[in-house]
Design an enzyme around this catalytic site. Structure first.
Site, PDB file in Angstrom:
ATOM      1  N   GLY A 198       0.795  -1.544  -0.179  1.00 39.53           N
ATOM      2  CA  GLY A 198       0.052   0.283  -0.533  1.00 39.53           C
ATOM      3  C   GLY A 198       0.916   1.106  -0.532  1.00 39.53           C
ATOM      4  O   GLY A 198       2.349   1.542   0.290  1.00 39.53           O
TER       5      GLY A 198
ATOM      6  N   GLN B 268       2.621   9.955   1.642  1.00 42.25           N
ATOM      7  CA  GLN B 268       4.313   9.584   1.942  1.00 42.25           C
ATOM      8  C   GLN B 268       4.790   9.909   0.389  1.00 42.25           C
ATOM      9  O   GLN B 268       6.864   9.614   0.468  1.00 42.25           O
ATOM     10  CB  GLN B 268       3.890   7.797   1.787  1.00 42.25           C
ATOM     11  CG  GLN B 268       3.899   7.272   3.168  1.00 42.25           C
ATOM     12  CD  GLN B 268       2.828   5.782   2.962  1.00 42.25           C
ATOM     13  OE1 GLN B 268       2.810   5.198   2.401  1.00 42.25           O
ATOM     14  NE2 GLN B 268       4.475   5.306   3.348  1.00 42.25           N
TER      15      GLN B 268
ATOM     16  N   CYS C 127       6.059  -0.683   7.850  1.00 43.16           N
ATOM     17  CA  CYS C 127       6.119   1.000   6.889  1.00 43.16           C
ATOM     18  C   CYS C 127       7.060   1.501   5.808  1.00 43.16           C
ATOM     19  O   CYS C 127       8.220   1.093   6.601  1.00 43.16           O
ATOM     20  CB  CYS C 127       5.276   2.255   7.817  1.00 43.16           C
ATOM     21  SG  CYS C 127       5.186   3.565   7.033  1.00 43.16           S
ATOM     22  N   LEU C 128       6.543   1.751   4.906  1.00 42.79           N
ATOM     23  CA  LEU C 128       7.807   1.645   3.858  1.00 42.79           C
ATOM     24  C   LEU C 128       8.462   3.391   4.248  1.00 42.79           C
ATOM     25  O   LEU C 128       9.137   3.790   4.005  1.00 42.79           O
ATOM     26  CB  LEU C 128       7.456   2.628   2.492  1.00 42.79           C
ATOM     27  CG  LEU C 128       6.554   1.003   2.138  1.00 42.79           C
ATOM     28  CD1 LEU C 128       5.842   1.341   0.315  1.00 42.79           C
ATOM     29  CD2 LEU C 128       7.769   0.478   1.131  1.00 42.79           C
TER      30      LEU C 128
ATOM     31  N   HIS D  95      -4.477   1.276   7.636  1.00 44.64           N
ATOM     32  CA  HIS D  95      -3.131   2.198   7.880  1.00 44.64           C
ATOM     33  C   HIS D  95      -3.052   2.699   6.916  1.00 44.64           C
ATOM     34  O   HIS D  95      -2.425   3.880   7.260  1.00 44.64           O
ATOM     35  CB  HIS D  95      -1.743   0.188   7.560  1.00 44.64           C
ATOM     36  CG  HIS D  95      -0.548   1.121   7.069  1.00 44.64           C
ATOM     37  ND1 HIS D  95       0.832   0.645   8.406  1.00 44.64           N
ATOM     38  CD2 HIS D  95       0.228   1.740   6.361  1.00 44.64           C
ATOM     39  CE1 HIS D  95       2.247   1.013   8.298  1.00 44.64           C
ATOM     40  NE2 HIS D  95       1.455   1.985   6.977  1.00 44.64           N
ATOM     41  N   GLU D  96      -3.625   2.782   5.585  1.00 45.64           N
ATOM     42  CA  GLU D  96      -2.853   3.606   4.887  1.00 45.64           C
ATOM     43  C   GLU D  96      -4.136   5.068   5.632  1.00 45.64           C
ATOM     44  O   GLU D  96      -4.195   6.481   4.985  1.00 45.64           O
ATOM     45  CB  GLU D  96      -3.766   2.911   3.041  1.00 45.64           C
ATOM     46  CG  GLU D  96      -2.912   2.178   2.735  1.00 45.64           C
ATOM     47  CD  GLU D  96      -1.162   2.382   2.556  1.00 45.64           C
ATOM     48  OE1 GLU D  96      -0.742   3.828   2.571  1.00 45.64           O
ATOM     49  OE2 GLU D  96      -0.755   1.479   2.563  1.00 45.64           O
TER      50      GLU D  96
ATOM     51  N   HIS E 245      -2.352   7.398   7.894  1.00 47.77           N
ATOM     52  CA  HIS E 245      -1.419   8.096   6.910  1.00 47.77           C
ATOM     53  C   HIS E 245      -2.003   9.407   7.001  1.00 47.77           C
ATOM     54  O   HIS E 245      -1.409  10.691   6.567  1.00 47.77           O
ATOM     55  CB  HIS E 245      -1.152   8.064   5.831  1.00 47.77           C
ATOM     56  CG  HIS E 245       0.594   6.681   5.546  1.00 47.77           C
ATOM     57  ND1 HIS E 245       1.326   7.315   6.619  1.00 47.77           N
ATOM     58  CD2 HIS E 245       0.228   5.486   5.329  1.00 47.77           C
ATOM     59  CE1 HIS E 245       2.317   5.739   6.603  1.00 47.77           C
ATOM     60  NE2 HIS E 245       1.909   4.934   6.396  1.00 47.77           N
TER      61      HIS E 245
END
Ligand code: GNR
Ligand code: NI
Length: 153
Positions: free
Chosen positions: A46, A51, A90-91, A132-133, A136
């Protein structure tokens, strides 16, 4: 299409609240394509617009589980039920992971890249990733919600 740079924890942009998308124009289509390219290049499941430094309410997702990739614009989580704990990463927080409690089931209501509304019922990893997304978009990172220790790889 182009790769975009993924912001890393410590960048204040990740902590800001994203604004709704109002124009379904060519710039939005390019952003979506770039986000998919960046997510795939990073081996993520995702990616949320903040981000890549764009404070707009949009995320992309591809679980590689046989289900189609998803674009969610102006997403709303309608009814969240139950809880599940999943080990997240997480990226934007490379090399760290930890257990996070999320809804076991939820309904996502959003618009697709053409501005058409859709609704999906999600559970398991799909529900984890959506939650999670969506966080953000409100400047929330998984490490804020970790139960126990934030571990290092
Ligand atoms: O690639 C990702 N994997 C992942 C694994 C468990 C729980 C959440 C995620 S999302 C993450 C990509 C990312 O940082 N999205 O914002
Ligand atoms: Ni993330």
């Amino acid at each position: 299409m182009a790769l975009r740079q993924v912001l890393i924890d410590g960048d204040e942009t990740l902590r800001k609240k994203s604004r709704e998308i109002t124009n379904f124009d060519d710039r939005l289509q390019t952003l979506i394509d770039d986000m998919f390219e960046t997510m795939y290049a990073s081996n993520g499941i995702g990616l949320a617009a903040p981000q890549v430094g764009v404070l707009r309410r949009l995320f992309v997702m591809d679980l590689h589980d046989g289900n189609e990739p998803i674009v969610a614009i102006n997403p709303q989580i309608m009814d969240a039920k139950g809880t599940q704990t999943y080990q997240e990463c997480c990226l934007s927080i490379p090399g760290r992971y930890g257990d996070v409690e999320r809804p076991a089931e939820l309904v996502l209501r959003a618009y697709d890249r053409n501005g058409e509304p859709f609704e999906i019922k999600a559970s398991e990893l799909t529900a984890v990733c959506i939650s999670h997304e969506n966080d953000h978009l409100d400047g929330i990172l998984f490490k804020d919600k970790v139960k126990g220790e934030l571990l290092s790889q």
